[in-house]
Design a protein around this motif. Structure first.
Motif, PDB file in Angstrom:
ATOM      1  N   ILE A  23       0.844  -1.201   0.000  1.00 22.14           N
ATOM      2  CA  ILE A  23       0.000   0.000   0.000  1.00 22.14           C
ATOM      3  C   ILE A  23       0.876   1.247   0.000  1.00 22.14           C
ATOM      4  O   ILE A  23       0.652   2.191  -0.771  1.00 22.14           O
ATOM      5  N   ASP A  62      -4.938  -7.303  -5.385  1.00 23.54           N
ATOM      6  CA  ASP A  62      -6.288  -7.547  -4.862  1.00 23.54           C
ATOM      7  C   ASP A  62      -6.319  -7.389  -3.340  1.00 23.54           C
ATOM      8  O   ASP A  62      -7.236  -6.783  -2.787  1.00 23.54           O
ATOM      9  N   TYR A  65      -6.205  -3.699  -2.381  1.00 24.98           N
ATOM     10  CA  TYR A  65      -7.496  -3.023  -2.481  1.00 24.98           C
ATOM     11  C   TYR A  65      -8.450  -3.461  -1.370  1.00 24.98           C
ATOM     12  O   TYR A  65      -9.206  -2.649  -0.853  1.00 24.98           O
ATOM     13  N   GLN A  66      -8.413  -4.716  -0.991  1.00 26.61           N
ATOM     14  CA  GLN A  66      -9.234  -5.175   0.135  1.00 26.61           C
ATOM     15  C   GLN A  66      -8.749  -4.531   1.424  1.00 26.61           C
ATOM     16  O   GLN A  66      -9.570  -4.090   2.247  1.00 26.61           O
ATOM     17  N   GLY A  69      -9.718  -0.878   1.560  1.00 23.93           N
ATOM     18  CA  GLY A  69     -11.135  -0.736   1.845  1.00 23.93           C
ATOM     19  C   GLY A  69     -11.434  -0.924   3.317  1.00 23.93           C
ATOM     20  O   GLY A  69     -12.274  -0.234   3.891  1.00 23.93           O
TER      21      GLY A  69
END
Length: 73
Positions: A23, A62, A65-66, A69
C-alpha cells in the motif's frame, strides 16, 4: 533480518506487513510501478516468501485493495 530457521512463524503478521508495504509503495509510485521485489525487500522477506502468501502480483494488488477498503471503513 533474522534467519528463517530461528524466526517464529507468524504468517498473519507477515501477510499484513506485505500488504501494508505494498500500500505504501503503491501510494508513492502507483500500482503499475509496484514490483514484487520492492514489496518483499520493504517487508524484510524473500521474494519466495512473498510468493508463498501471494502467488502473483494480481493477488497482492487484490489484497491491497481489500486492505485499503478495510482501512477506509
Amino acid at each position: 533480518m533474522t534467519s528463517a530457521y530461528t524466526r517464529k512463524k507468524q504468517p498473519d503478521i507477515v501477510r499484513q506487513d506485505l500488504v501494508r508495504n505494498a500500500i505504501a509503495l503503491a501510494a508513492r509510485q502507483g500500482v503499475s510501478a509496484l514490483s514484487l521485489q520492492q514489496v518483499s525487500a520493504a517487508a524484510g522477506v524473500t521474494k519466495g516468501g512473498l510468493l508463498h502468501h501471494f502467488p502473483s502480483k494480481q493477488a497482492l494488488v487484490d489484497a491491497v485493495y481489500q486492505g485499503a477498503g478495510e482501512v477506509a471503513k
